[in-house]
Design an enzyme around this catalytic site. Structure first.
Site, PDB file in Angstrom:
ATOM      1  N   GLU A   1      80.059  58.518  30.808  1.00  0.00           N
ATOM      2  CA  GLU A   1      79.335  59.323  31.804  1.00  0.00           C
ATOM      3  C   GLU A   1      79.506  58.759  33.205  1.00  0.00           C
ATOM      4  O   GLU A   1      79.273  57.570  33.452  1.00  0.00           O
ATOM      5  CB  GLU A   1      77.837  59.371  31.419  1.00  0.00           C
ATOM      6  CG  GLU A   1      76.997  60.172  32.412  1.00  0.00           C
ATOM      7  CD  GLU A   1      75.612  60.555  31.913  1.00  0.00           C
ATOM      8  OE1 GLU A   1      75.302  60.297  30.726  1.00  0.00           O
ATOM      9  OE2 GLU A   1      74.858  61.128  32.719  1.00  0.00           O
TER      10      GLU A   1
ATOM     11  N   LYS B   1      73.815  59.319  18.399  1.00  0.00           N
ATOM     12  CA  LYS B   1      74.448  58.736  19.591  1.00  0.00           C
ATOM     13  C   LYS B   1      73.513  57.665  20.145  1.00  0.00           C
ATOM     14  O   LYS B   1      72.292  57.831  20.138  1.00  0.00           O
ATOM     15  CB  LYS B   1      74.732  59.807  20.660  1.00  0.00           C
ATOM     16  CG  LYS B   1      75.318  59.223  21.940  1.00  0.00           C
ATOM     17  CD  LYS B   1      75.935  60.282  22.835  1.00  0.00           C
ATOM     18  CE  LYS B   1      74.979  61.044  23.709  1.00  0.00           C
ATOM     19  NZ  LYS B   1      74.174  60.240  24.663  1.00  0.00           N
TER      20      LYS B   1
ATOM     21  N   ASP C   1      70.808  62.232  19.866  1.00  0.00           N
ATOM     22  CA  ASP C   1      70.536  60.992  20.618  1.00  0.00           C
ATOM     23  C   ASP C   1      69.395  60.233  19.971  1.00  0.00           C
ATOM     24  O   ASP C   1      68.309  60.811  19.745  1.00  0.00           O
ATOM     25  CB  ASP C   1      70.101  61.340  22.052  1.00  0.00           C
ATOM     26  CG  ASP C   1      71.234  61.249  23.049  1.00  0.00           C
ATOM     27  OD1 ASP C   1      72.183  60.484  22.801  1.00  0.00           O
ATOM     28  OD2 ASP C   1      71.149  61.942  24.081  1.00  0.00           O
TER      29      ASP C   1
ATOM     30  N   GLU D   1      73.162  54.575  23.413  1.00  0.00           N
ATOM     31  CA  GLU D   1      73.655  54.100  24.708  1.00  0.00           C
ATOM     32  C   GLU D   1      73.814  52.586  24.710  1.00  0.00           C
ATOM     33  O   GLU D   1      72.885  51.869  24.323  1.00  0.00           O
ATOM     34  CB  GLU D   1      72.677  54.513  25.813  1.00  0.00           C
ATOM     35  CG  GLU D   1      72.571  56.015  25.988  1.00  0.00           C
ATOM     36  CD  GLU D   1      71.658  56.424  27.142  1.00  0.00           C
ATOM     37  OE1 GLU D   1      71.192  55.537  27.895  1.00  0.00           O
ATOM     38  OE2 GLU D   1      71.414  57.634  27.277  1.00  0.00           O
TER      39      GLU D   1
END
Ligand code: KIV
Length: 271
Positions: free
Chosen positions: A189, A120, A90, A122
């Site tokens: 998610e 990763k 992340d 978001e």
């Protein structure tokens, strides 16, 4: 002659082939060498060095405080424990949202200093430029949509996302955009199972769900949640596969008791 048999590493291409074959992808988080070694040899396909380290490792309430240096420390430890799994790291809050140059610098630090295989990030359209720039440097990017914990103060709550049509439409268009931009997979998610199934069916890249039902291409859970180390966090989507909190607690209580009673160490446990 060497008897060492090389273990074949899971790659981005392998994950795409798994989706094509309809074979489900198993992903878990890890943050340290010892746990990574155990889950890697148990056959996990993808290890996520999640910024959930901020919660489960450091005890913070949110994922926001963890730094890039701290993520790099965790990721380098995980990499040393793996032979087979694809390791995704992340990018933490504040390391890529500023501008695409900063995002690239962060991704390059992760790749250079840890040996990880992908990052990763978001978000959707709002971070497209950063994703493009990282991809142009040859770094694979996994997207993350739905409940994005780095934006928790915007949402104000950890409830299920995209129940309303407007948010569901935005999620679908962001998922398409991430695929077109070149992300190799997307985490979804805490969104309704029906929506997640629809997204997975319309994309050719794998969609990995957490709290997104069984109609996606794979599942991810936070290791400490599924091992029952964290007892406070019990969302509906979480299946616990062990009760390590109780087992560790019992083992430590027994150890304390054995020391107090002088049972430990015994004659065979000394030199
Ligand atoms: O940080 C993390 O653990 C994650 C998973 C919940 C997908 O992003």
């Amino acid at each position: 002659m060497s008897v060492h048999k090389a273990v074949k590493r899971v790659t981005v291409k392998v994950l795409h082939e798994m989706k094509q074959r309809g074979e489900k992808i198993a992903m878990l988080t890890a943050y340290d060498f010892s746990m990574a070694k155990i889950i890697d040899s148990a056959g996990i396909d993808v290890i996520l060095v999640g910024d959930s380290a901020s919660n489960v490792m450091a005890g913070h309430e949110t994922t926001l405080p963890i730094t890039l240096d701290q993520m790099i420390y965790h990721a380098a430890s995980v990499i040393r424990g793996t032979q087979r799994a694809l390791v995704v790291v992340d990018l933490p809050f504040g390391s890529y949202q500023g501008n695409s140059k900063e995002a690239l610098t962060s991704a390059i630090r992760v790749m250079k200093e840890t040996g990880a295989h992908a990052v990763k990030m978001e978000g959707g359209a709002e971070i497209q430029e950063s994703i493009k720039r990282i991809l142009s440097a040859g770094v694979p990017v996994m997207g993350h949509l739905g409940l994005t914990p780095q934006s928790i103060y915007k949402f104000g709550t950890y409830v299920v996302r995209a129940r309303e049509k407007e948010e569901a439409d935005k999620l679908i268009s962001d998922a398409m955009l991430l695929q077109e931009t070149g992300c190799f997979a997307i985490v979804l998610e805490k969104v309704p199972a029906k929506l997640a199934t629809q997204v997975a069916a319309s994309l050719h890249i794998p969609v990995i769900g957490i709290g997104a039902g069984g109609g996606v291409d794979g599942q991810v859970l936070v290791l400490h949640d599924m091992l029952g180390i964290n007892t406070e966090f019990r969302p509906r989507f979480l299946r616990t596969y062990a009760n390590l909190n109780e087992q560790i607690s019992n083992a430590v209580a027994q150890y304390v008791s054995d020391i107090r009673s002088t049972d430990f160490p015994n004659a065979s446990e000394q030199y």
